[in-house]
Design a protein around this motif. Structure first.
Motif, PDB file in Angstrom:
ATOM      1  N   ASP A 102      22.099 -11.398  26.264  1.00  0.00           N
ATOM      2  CA  ASP A 102      23.298 -11.692  25.481  1.00  0.00           C
ATOM      3  C   ASP A 102      24.131 -10.436  25.237  1.00  0.00           C
ATOM      4  O   ASP A 102      25.365 -10.487  25.258  1.00  0.00           O
ATOM      5  N   ARG A 103      23.469  -9.303  24.995  1.00  0.00           N
ATOM      6  CA  ARG A 103      24.207  -8.055  24.816  1.00  0.00           C
ATOM      7  C   ARG A 103      25.010  -7.727  26.067  1.00  0.00           C
ATOM      8  O   ARG A 103      26.205  -7.387  25.989  1.00  0.00           O
ATOM      9  N   ALA A 104      24.380  -7.834  27.230  1.00  0.00           N
ATOM     10  CA  ALA A 104      25.071  -7.538  28.484  1.00  0.00           C
ATOM     11  C   ALA A 104      26.226  -8.509  28.716  1.00  0.00           C
ATOM     12  O   ALA A 104      27.325  -8.105  29.119  1.00  0.00           O
ATOM     13  N   LEU A 105      25.996  -9.784  28.447  1.00  0.00           N
ATOM     14  CA  LEU A 105      27.034 -10.786  28.701  1.00  0.00           C
ATOM     15  C   LEU A 105      28.241 -10.572  27.790  1.00  0.00           C
ATOM     16  O   LEU A 105      29.392 -10.641  28.239  1.00  0.00           O
ATOM     17  N   LEU A 106      28.009 -10.304  26.511  1.00  0.00           N
ATOM     18  CA  LEU A 106      29.123 -10.097  25.581  1.00  0.00           C
ATOM     19  C   LEU A 106      29.950  -8.873  25.967  1.00  0.00           C
ATOM     20  O   LEU A 106      31.188  -8.918  25.980  1.00  0.00           O
ATOM     21  N   LEU A 107      29.264  -7.771  26.273  1.00  0.00           N
ATOM     22  CA  LEU A 107      29.977  -6.542  26.595  1.00  0.00           C
ATOM     23  C   LEU A 107      30.705  -6.638  27.931  1.00  0.00           C
ATOM     24  O   LEU A 107      31.867  -6.222  28.055  1.00  0.00           O
ATOM     25  N   VAL A 108      30.056  -7.188  28.939  1.00  0.00           N
ATOM     26  CA  VAL A 108      30.702  -7.338  30.248  1.00  0.00           C
ATOM     27  C   VAL A 108      31.824  -8.369  30.167  1.00  0.00           C
ATOM     28  O   VAL A 108      32.914  -8.171  30.723  1.00  0.00           O
ATOM     29  N   GLY A 109      31.571  -9.464  29.456  1.00  0.00           N
ATOM     30  CA  GLY A 109      32.601 -10.496  29.324  1.00  0.00           C
ATOM     31  C   GLY A 109      33.853  -9.981  28.659  1.00  0.00           C
ATOM     32  O   GLY A 109      34.976 -10.292  29.083  1.00  0.00           O
ATOM     33  N   PHE A 110      33.684  -9.149  27.627  1.00  0.00           N
ATOM     34  CA  PHE A 110      34.838  -8.573  26.923  1.00  0.00           C
ATOM     35  C   PHE A 110      35.509  -7.488  27.762  1.00  0.00           C
ATOM     36  O   PHE A 110      36.727  -7.518  27.982  1.00  0.00           O
ATOM     37  N   ALA A 111      34.735  -6.526  28.252  1.00  0.00           N
ATOM     38  CA  ALA A 111      35.315  -5.402  28.995  1.00  0.00           C
ATOM     39  C   ALA A 111      35.969  -5.854  30.300  1.00  0.00           C
ATOM     40  O   ALA A 111      36.911  -5.215  30.781  1.00  0.00           O
ATOM     41  N   GLY A 112      35.481  -6.956  30.874  1.00  0.00           N
ATOM     42  CA  GLY A 112      36.042  -7.448  32.125  1.00  0.00           C
ATOM     43  C   GLY A 112      37.062  -8.549  31.956  1.00  0.00           C
ATOM     44  O   GLY A 112      37.600  -9.048  32.951  1.00  0.00           O
ATOM     45  N   ALA A 113      37.333  -8.966  30.698  1.00  0.00           N
ATOM     46  CA  ALA A 113      38.276 -10.055  30.433  1.00  0.00           C
ATOM     47  C   ALA A 113      37.944 -11.283  31.278  1.00  0.00           C
ATOM     48  O   ALA A 113      38.821 -11.904  31.884  1.00  0.00           O
ATOM     49  N   PHE A 114      36.676 -11.631  31.298  1.00  0.00           N
ATOM     50  CA  PHE A 114      36.225 -12.721  32.151  1.00  0.00           C
ATOM     51  C   PHE A 114      36.468 -14.085  31.517  1.00  0.00           C
ATOM     52  O   PHE A 114      36.355 -14.260  30.300  1.00  0.00           O
ATOM     53  N   LEU A 121      24.219  -3.670  31.141  1.00  0.00           N
ATOM     54  CA  LEU A 121      24.010  -4.591  32.257  1.00  0.00           C
ATOM     55  C   LEU A 121      22.860  -4.111  33.140  1.00  0.00           C
ATOM     56  O   LEU A 121      22.060  -4.919  33.630  1.00  0.00           O
ATOM     57  N   ARG A 122      22.756  -2.806  33.345  1.00  0.00           N
ATOM     58  CA  ARG A 122      21.627  -2.263  34.125  1.00  0.00           C
ATOM     59  C   ARG A 122      20.299  -2.599  33.443  1.00  0.00           C
ATOM     60  O   ARG A 122      19.324  -2.919  34.124  1.00  0.00           O
ATOM     61  N   ALA A 123      20.254  -2.518  32.122  1.00  0.00           N
ATOM     62  CA  ALA A 123      19.027  -2.862  31.405  1.00  0.00           C
ATOM     63  C   ALA A 123      18.651  -4.316  31.651  1.00  0.00           C
ATOM     64  O   ALA A 123      17.463  -4.652  31.819  1.00  0.00           O
ATOM     65  N   TRP A 124      19.642  -5.192  31.677  1.00  0.00           N
ATOM     66  CA  TRP A 124      19.387  -6.609  31.964  1.00  0.00           C
ATOM     67  C   TRP A 124      18.934  -6.794  33.410  1.00  0.00           C
ATOM     68  O   TRP A 124      18.006  -7.560  33.688  1.00  0.00           O
ATOM     69  N   LEU A 125      19.545  -6.077  34.343  1.00  0.00           N
ATOM     70  CA  LEU A 125      19.144  -6.185  35.743  1.00  0.00           C
ATOM     71  C   LEU A 125      17.717  -5.693  35.949  1.00  0.00           C
ATOM     72  O   LEU A 125      16.956  -6.267  36.741  1.00  0.00           O
ATOM     73  N   ASN A 126      17.339  -4.635  35.250  1.00  0.00           N
ATOM     74  CA  ASN A 126      15.963  -4.138  35.359  1.00  0.00           C
ATOM     75  C   ASN A 126      14.973  -5.196  34.909  1.00  0.00           C
ATOM     76  O   ASN A 126      13.883  -5.339  35.489  1.00  0.00           O
ATOM     77  N   GLY A 135      17.986 -11.351  23.930  1.00  0.00           N
ATOM     78  CA  GLY A 135      18.791 -10.301  23.334  1.00  0.00           C
ATOM     79  C   GLY A 135      19.401  -9.383  24.366  1.00  0.00           C
ATOM     80  O   GLY A 135      20.589  -9.028  24.291  1.00  0.00           O
ATOM     81  N   LEU A 136      18.606  -8.977  25.356  1.00  0.00           N
ATOM     82  CA  LEU A 136      19.118  -8.103  26.417  1.00  0.00           C
ATOM     83  C   LEU A 136      20.175  -8.809  27.256  1.00  0.00           C
ATOM     84  O   LEU A 136      21.188  -8.207  27.639  1.00  0.00           O
TER      85      LEU A 136
END
Length: 350
Positions: A178-190, A244-249, A175-176
């Motif tokens: 996937d949340r980071a990936l979806l938000l970063v993927g969208f905000a960064g247009a990756f 993303l920081r939560a995922w890195l932690n 969950g942590l």
């Protein structure tokens, strides 16, 4: 590659062109190989396309390389045509999960097949047939028949993304991630290939934004570092940087792949992330699991462009993030085709 390409040369610079430079220095040969190499996903697609082309030529008794114009016209016509469904019990054995193709290929896919064949000729030291008028006319007929509009991944709205995030169980490792990936993927247009390749050491956190330093991408094959900026959002639940920081932690390391596979865990315990990267296929499945089967990994990028245009952002500002080269690509990505929702006729003042 699952099996050899029979009468099509292997896609490697060691054949053809490189053979002609056998007496050249190792430096020359090295630059040659790099010059002929494409993006990893493109190479995989070309190998699959060449396997298909080789099988077609073998079946019909054609010479694949060097090819005659008639061979190429017959092949593209085959790709653009309906195909009979194979007998239930007959035909060659298919790989697990592989479905027989009975419909015509998309126009963009047919053009990619031709590009792969052109690459095979280039690498084997053979020119493509000089007289290609017939091929061009056939391709024009295929374009008119199939239509030039390319299928595009669906775009989601910001509210749909937020709803998907709310449904994620954040008490789990997946969950942590996937949340980071979806938000970063969208905000960064990756692109999904870019998400796969990100390493933690490419991340730079600043007061204003997270910078992601990309060394190479689909439109940047020369290794010049490109930056994507991911900005903080007011709501921590949907902030790509804080999520993303939560995922890195949880990852607990400062180097290596960012988005990784997660093994099964003991019930009631958080799974420990592995150090194995997600594949591009895994990311596609992840997006479909969280957002729905109608979407794909490319929806992250398409949605960014569509939302940015609706919010009045300039093409220049959008291209700063997407790294697209032309305004035409922005227009292609923007999904404003709903005749009721996006129509100037509703603002005529009547």
């Amino acid at each position: 590659m699952s099996k050899p390409l029979r009468n099509v040369p292997a896609v490697t610079a060691r054949s053809g062109v490189a053979t002609n430079l056998a007496r050249a220095s190792s430096k020359v040969t090295g630059f040659l190989e790099t010059g002929l190499r494409g993006a990893a996903n493109t190479e995989r697609a070309y190998k699959s396309d060449l396997n298909s082309y080789a099988e077609f030529c073998t079946l019909h008794g054609f010479t694949a390389v060097p090819a005659e114009v008639t061979t190429l016209t017959e092949y593209v016509a085959y790709l653009a045509s309906e195909k009979p469904a194979p007998d239930a019990g007959g035909g060659r054995e298919r790989k697990k999960g592989q479905q027989p193709l009975t419909g015509p290929h998309a126009l963009a896919t047919i053009r990619r097949h031709l590009a792969a064949i052109r690459k095979a000729h280039q690498l084997s030291g053979h020119p493509m047939p000089a007289t290609v008028d017939a091929l061009n006319i056939v391709m024009e007929g295929i374009a008119r028949t199939l239509g030039k509009r390319q299928d595009q991944a669906l775009a989601f709205t910001v509210e749909e993304l937020k709803q998907a995030i709310r449904r994620i169980d954040l008490e789990t490792t997946a969950g942590l991630r996937d949340r980071a990936l979806l938000l970063v993927g969208f905000a960064g247009a990756f692109r999904r290939s870019e998400l796969v390749d990100i390493n933690i050491e490419q991340l730079e956190f600043t007061e204003r934004a997270l910078l992601v330093h990309l060394a190479k991408s689909k439109t940047n094959q020369y290794g010049a570092v490109e930056d994507k900026a991911i900005f903080y959002a007011p709501n921590a639940d949907f902030c790509p940087v804080r999520c993303l920081r939560a995922w890195l932690n949880l990852l607990g390391r400062t180097t290596g792949p960012l988005f990784v596979k997660i093994p099964r865990a003991t019930p009631g315990q958080m799974a420990a992330p592995s150090d194995k990267r997600l594949s591009d296929i895994s990311i596609n499945k992840l997006v479909q699991k969280r957002l729905g089967p109608d979407y794909s990994a490319h929806s992250l990028r398409v949605s960014f462009v569509t939302v940015a245009v609706l919010n009045g952002q300039s093409h220049k500002a959008i291209k700063n993030q997407t790294k697209q080269k032309t305004d035409a690509m922005i227009e292609r990505y923007t999904q404003l085709n709903n005749v009721i929702s996006y129509n100037a006729a509703q603002s005529l003042g009547l």
